[in-house]
Design a protein around this motif. Structure first.
Motif, mmCIF file in Angstrom:
data_model
loop_
_atom_site.group_PDB
_atom_site.id
_atom_site.type_symbol
_atom_site.label_atom_id
_atom_site.label_comp_id
_atom_site.label_asym_id
_atom_site.label_seq_id
_atom_site.Cartn_x
_atom_site.Cartn_y
_atom_site.Cartn_z
ATOM 1 N N VAL A 154 -10.796 -11.015 -16.170
ATOM 2 C CA VAL A 154 -11.208 -9.646 -15.991
ATOM 3 C C VAL A 154 -10.514 -8.955 -14.789
ATOM 4 C CG1 VAL A 154 -12.970 -7.983 -15.657
ATOM 5 C CG2 VAL A 154 -13.471 -9.638 -17.293
ATOM 6 N N TRP A 155 -10.358 -9.519 -13.787
ATOM 7 C CA TRP A 155 -9.620 -9.173 -12.677
ATOM 8 C C TRP A 155 -8.125 -8.785 -12.976
ATOM 9 C CZ3 TRP A 155 -10.080 -6.207 -8.540
ATOM 10 C CH2 TRP A 155 -8.956 -6.083 -7.731
ATOM 11 N N GLU A 156 -7.558 -9.955 -13.715
ATOM 12 C CA GLU A 156 -5.961 -9.670 -13.874
ATOM 13 C C GLU A 156 -5.867 -8.523 -15.059
ATOM 14 O OE1 GLU A 156 -3.688 -11.776 -12.500
ATOM 15 O OE2 GLU A 156 -5.301 -12.281 -11.286
ATOM 16 N N TYR A 157 -6.811 -8.369 -15.835
ATOM 17 C CA TYR A 157 -6.552 -6.961 -16.679
ATOM 18 C C TYR A 157 -6.604 -5.987 -16.025
ATOM 19 C CZ TYR A 157 -7.727 -4.095 -20.649
ATOM 20 O OH TYR A 157 -7.627 -2.923 -21.325
ATOM 21 N N PHE A 158 -7.648 -6.009 -15.076
ATOM 22 C CA PHE A 158 -7.879 -4.646 -14.161
ATOM 23 C C PHE A 158 -6.705 -4.614 -13.512
ATOM 24 C CE2 PHE A 158 -8.997 -3.222 -9.802
ATOM 25 C CZ PHE A 158 -9.736 -1.909 -10.087
ATOM 26 N N GLU A 159 -5.998 -5.606 -12.691
ATOM 27 C CA GLU A 159 -4.800 -5.220 -12.010
ATOM 28 C C GLU A 159 -3.730 -4.576 -12.877
ATOM 29 O OE1 GLU A 159 -3.309 -8.981 -10.645
ATOM 30 O OE2 GLU A 159 -4.534 -8.601 -8.566
ATOM 31 N N VAL A 160 -3.753 -5.146 -14.210
ATOM 32 C CA VAL A 160 -2.646 -4.534 -15.198
ATOM 33 C C VAL A 160 -2.945 -3.102 -15.517
ATOM 34 C CG1 VAL A 160 -1.569 -4.513 -17.509
ATOM 35 C CG2 VAL A 160 -1.926 -6.604 -16.059
ATOM 36 N N VAL A 161 -4.098 -2.659 -15.917
ATOM 37 C CA VAL A 161 -4.540 -1.270 -16.296
ATOM 38 C C VAL A 161 -4.290 -0.547 -15.217
ATOM 39 C CG1 VAL A 161 -6.563 -0.133 -17.129
ATOM 40 C CG2 VAL A 161 -6.160 -2.178 -18.086
ATOM 41 N N PHE A 162 -4.778 -0.752 -14.175
ATOM 42 C CA PHE A 162 -4.405 0.085 -12.944
ATOM 43 C C PHE A 162 -3.257 0.231 -12.188
ATOM 44 C CE2 PHE A 162 -9.394 -0.024 -13.906
ATOM 45 C CZ PHE A 162 -9.632 1.459 -14.043
ATOM 46 N N GLY A 163 -2.580 -0.642 -12.679
ATOM 47 C CA GLY A 163 -1.168 -0.761 -11.746
ATOM 48 C C GLY A 163 -1.200 -1.359 -10.594
ATOM 49 N N ILE A 164 -2.051 -2.366 -10.189
ATOM 50 C CA ILE A 164 -2.049 -2.955 -8.990
ATOM 51 C C ILE A 164 -1.261 -4.228 -8.843
ATOM 52 C CG2 ILE A 164 -3.790 -1.336 -7.914
ATOM 53 C CD1 ILE A 164 -5.775 -3.505 -8.525
ATOM 54 N N THR A 165 -0.568 -4.560 -9.705
ATOM 55 C CA THR A 165 0.001 -5.858 -9.729
ATOM 56 C C THR A 165 1.012 -5.886 -8.527
ATOM 57 O OG1 THR A 165 1.595 -5.401 -11.386
ATOM 58 C CG2 THR A 165 -0.411 -6.292 -12.349
ATOM 59 N N TYR A 166 1.193 -7.157 -7.967
ATOM 60 C CA TYR A 166 2.216 -7.041 -6.789
ATOM 61 C C TYR A 166 3.350 -7.903 -7.386
ATOM 62 C CZ TYR A 166 -1.726 -5.495 -4.075
ATOM 63 O OH TYR A 166 -2.881 -4.726 -3.865
ATOM 64 N N THR A 167 3.676 -7.772 -8.499
ATOM 65 C CA THR A 167 4.595 -8.824 -9.027
ATOM 66 C C THR A 167 5.505 -7.791 -9.909
ATOM 67 O OG1 THR A 167 3.690 -9.701 -10.879
ATOM 68 C CG2 THR A 167 3.543 -10.951 -8.958
ATOM 69 N N GLU A 168 6.879 -8.291 -10.456
ATOM 70 C CA GLU A 168 7.554 -7.667 -11.205
ATOM 71 C C GLU A 168 7.125 -8.031 -12.565
ATOM 72 O OE1 GLU A 168 9.375 -10.184 -9.451
ATOM 73 O OE2 GLU A 168 9.325 -8.951 -7.866
#
Length: 142
Positions: free
Chosen positions: A91-105
């Motif tokens: 769920v957290w990883e999905y949240f990172e993608v949806v809100f654009g807070i990933t720290y990778t390319e």
């Protein structure tokens, strides 16, 4: 005079310890966001996912401790600890993608997700080991 039973007192102590741990985790995340530690320190994200696994497993243990039979059965405790850790991690990883807070390319996101989930599980296993060797044994002795 207020009388509190042993189990209620232990639950209150466990909740207090959980609250302290969760507050430390949140503070470290806030500090990391403010100081860009996820970018500066390559190991910081792994450490935070390990701590997240510990926090999640601790929360699972607190909820499951209301049912003594589950907590004392190591296989059930391990199962629920890992299942909820993976679910919350996903769920957290999905949240990172949806809100654009990933720290990778974009290309490295799959590898980052797998790595994050492994560290989440590692943290959960650390707490599980602590739970079965300290918490459950203390409960059985009392």
């Amino acid at each position: 005079m207020l009388r509190i039973g042993y189990n209620k007192l232990m639950n209150l102590k466990r909740l207090l310890k959980f609250g302290i741990l969760a507050t430390i985790f949140a503070g470290l995340n806030l500090l990391a966001d403010r100081l860009d530690l996820y970018w500066i320190l390559s190991w910081y994200d792994s450490m935070m996912h390990t701590l997240a696994g510990i926090v999640i497993a601790n929360a699972v243990y607190i909820v499951l401790s209301w049912n003594k039979s589950i907590v004392q059965e190591k296989q059930k405790l391990l199962f629920f600890t890992l299942i909820f850790t993976v679910i919350i991690g996903l769920v957290w990883e999905y949240f990172e993608v949806v809100f654009g807070i990933t720290y990778t390319e974009v290309g490295g996101y799959r590898q980052d997700t797998i790595s994050d989930l492994i560290y989440d599980i590692f943290g959960a296993l650390i707490f599980y080991y602590y739970a079965i060797n300290v918490l459950v044994n203390d409960r059985i002795k009392k």
